[in-house]
Design a protein around this motif. Structure first.
Motif, mmCIF file in Angstrom:
data_model
loop_
_atom_site.group_PDB
_atom_site.id
_atom_site.type_symbol
_atom_site.label_atom_id
_atom_site.label_comp_id
_atom_site.label_asym_id
_atom_site.label_seq_id
_atom_site.Cartn_x
_atom_site.Cartn_y
_atom_site.Cartn_z
ATOM 1 N N HIS A 24 -68.106 -15.652 49.606
ATOM 2 C CA HIS A 24 -67.231 -15.573 48.157
ATOM 3 C C HIS A 24 -65.759 -15.649 48.626
ATOM 4 O O HIS A 24 -65.120 -15.028 48.381
ATOM 5 N N ALA A 25 -65.631 -17.051 49.005
ATOM 6 C CA ALA A 25 -64.185 -17.646 49.588
ATOM 7 C C ALA A 25 -63.054 -17.460 48.559
ATOM 8 O O ALA A 25 -61.924 -17.124 48.841
ATOM 9 N N SER A 26 -63.458 -17.850 47.425
ATOM 10 C CA SER A 26 -62.438 -17.495 46.268
ATOM 11 C C SER A 26 -61.923 -16.164 46.000
ATOM 12 O O SER A 26 -60.905 -15.863 45.691
ATOM 13 N N GLN A 27 -62.673 -15.212 46.663
ATOM 14 C CA GLN A 27 -62.481 -14.027 46.197
ATOM 15 C C GLN A 27 -61.818 -13.094 47.637
ATOM 16 O O GLN A 27 -60.957 -12.055 47.288
ATOM 17 N N VAL A 28 -62.316 -13.273 48.669
ATOM 18 C CA VAL A 28 -61.857 -12.510 49.788
ATOM 19 C C VAL A 28 -61.024 -13.240 50.622
ATOM 20 O O VAL A 28 -60.903 -14.389 50.499
ATOM 21 N N GLY A 29 -60.298 -12.767 51.548
ATOM 22 C CA GLY A 29 -59.424 -13.506 52.550
ATOM 23 C C GLY A 29 -58.045 -12.871 52.095
ATOM 24 O O GLY A 29 -57.693 -11.646 51.476
ATOM 25 N N ALA A 30 -57.043 -13.546 52.682
ATOM 26 C CA ALA A 30 -55.713 -13.177 52.679
ATOM 27 C C ALA A 30 -55.174 -12.808 51.251
ATOM 28 O O ALA A 30 -54.611 -11.611 50.923
ATOM 29 N N SER A 31 -55.364 -13.573 50.233
ATOM 30 C CA SER A 31 -54.873 -13.028 48.794
ATOM 31 C C SER A 31 -55.724 -13.836 47.875
ATOM 32 O O SER A 31 -55.523 -13.913 46.479
ATOM 33 N N GLY A 32 -57.049 -14.375 48.261
ATOM 34 C CA GLY A 32 -57.884 -15.112 47.251
ATOM 35 C C GLY A 32 -56.980 -16.394 47.058
ATOM 36 O O GLY A 32 -55.984 -16.804 47.342
ATOM 37 N N GLN A 33 -57.986 -17.496 46.635
ATOM 38 C CA GLN A 33 -57.746 -18.875 46.748
ATOM 39 C C GLN A 33 -56.478 -19.138 45.990
ATOM 40 O O GLN A 33 -55.636 -20.147 46.474
ATOM 41 N N ASP A 34 -56.443 -18.681 44.768
ATOM 42 C CA ASP A 34 -55.079 -18.872 43.878
ATOM 43 C C ASP A 34 -54.019 -18.013 44.157
ATOM 44 O O ASP A 34 -52.993 -18.167 43.250
ATOM 45 N N GLY A 35 -53.946 -17.169 44.988
ATOM 46 C CA GLY A 35 -52.859 -16.491 45.235
ATOM 47 C C GLY A 35 -52.697 -15.051 44.763
ATOM 48 O O GLY A 35 -51.502 -14.562 44.981
ATOM 49 N N ALA A 36 -53.410 -14.813 43.715
ATOM 50 C CA ALA A 36 -53.224 -13.722 42.991
ATOM 51 C C ALA A 36 -53.645 -12.626 43.885
ATOM 52 O O ALA A 36 -54.955 -12.589 44.686
ATOM 53 N N LYS A 37 -52.946 -11.249 44.100
ATOM 54 C CA LYS A 37 -53.342 -10.227 44.746
ATOM 55 C C LYS A 37 -54.344 -9.348 44.193
ATOM 56 O O LYS A 37 -54.255 -8.945 42.937
#
Length: 227
Positions: free
Chosen positions: A177-190
């Protein structure tokens, strides 16, 4: 049953992977497409859910397309309308005829999680009543057992499942679920799950529960009824 396309992986991915590995037919029914999430599109999330399902070894995954951030109970005076959210879950239960259902908790941080827990609880019971109609006239069916999985609030637990041997499978499914997990999500929203410490927190939670039973990773479950 999961409120959003990544919830099952985050909070029950270990048990799902373990059951699939043992030869059981395992599936996920996502209630919403997650269209109001801060990051990602419904189309991206559908692709991610399909990838995660393959990683977990699922034989089935579907999405009911109920409204994200607006899940609600809906019934008429005589019972459950087939097109209502509860009615749609009743139909899924009768079509798939599961022995074991995993349900969200009825108390949690996210309102959708709470409503989803109540929807599944109602549907599990009503699916066993032959005079509750569904759209396809399917035979009544009631699962043998329902387990409630913990989400953001800690639940009183009935037991902990050892998921040590599938911990990496669970992690891989979450990372799908790469758009959701990670540094801040794909679109940069925290977001809570998109923060840099999210994966560490998930691993810490599983290690905490694993320590209760003397293993490296565990998932807690609350039994809805007698074992």
């Amino acid at each position: 049953f999961a409120p959003h396309p990544d919830d099952a992986e985050l909070f029950a991915g270990g048990l799902l992977a373990s059951m699939a590995r043992r030869g059981y037919r395992v599936g996920i029914v996502d209630l919403t497409r997650g269209e109001r999430a801060s990051n990602g599109t419904p189309e991206q999330r559908a692709d991610e859910a399909a990838s995660a399902a393959q990683i977990l070894g699922l034989v089935h995954r579907e999405n009911l397309g109920l409204p994200d951030a607006a899940l609600a109970l809906w019934s008429d005076a005589d019972g459950v309308l087939p097109e209502s959210p509860t009615g749609q879950i009743v139909q899924v239960i009768r079509r798939l005829r599961p022995e074991l259902v995993l349900a969200p908790p009825r108390v949690d941080r996210h309102p959708d999680h709470e409503v989803a827990g109540e929807l599944v609880r109602r549907a599990v019971f009503l699916a066993g009543l032959r005079r509750v109609a569904d759209r396809d006239g399917l035979l009544a069916h009631r699962p043998t057992q329902t387990l409630v999985y913990g989400m953001r609030h800690e639940l009183p637990l009935s037991f902990v499942v050892d998921v040590s041997d599938v911990a990496e499978v669970k992690r891989a499914a979450i990372l799908a679920h790469a758009s959701q997990v990670g540094a801040s999500g794909q679109d940069g929203a925290k977001t809570l799950v998109g923060g840099p410490l999210a994966l560490q927190a998930i691993d810490a939670r599983d290690r905490y529960h694993g320590a209760m039973i003397g293993v490296t990773h565990g998932e807690p479950y609350l039994l809805d009824g007698a074992l």
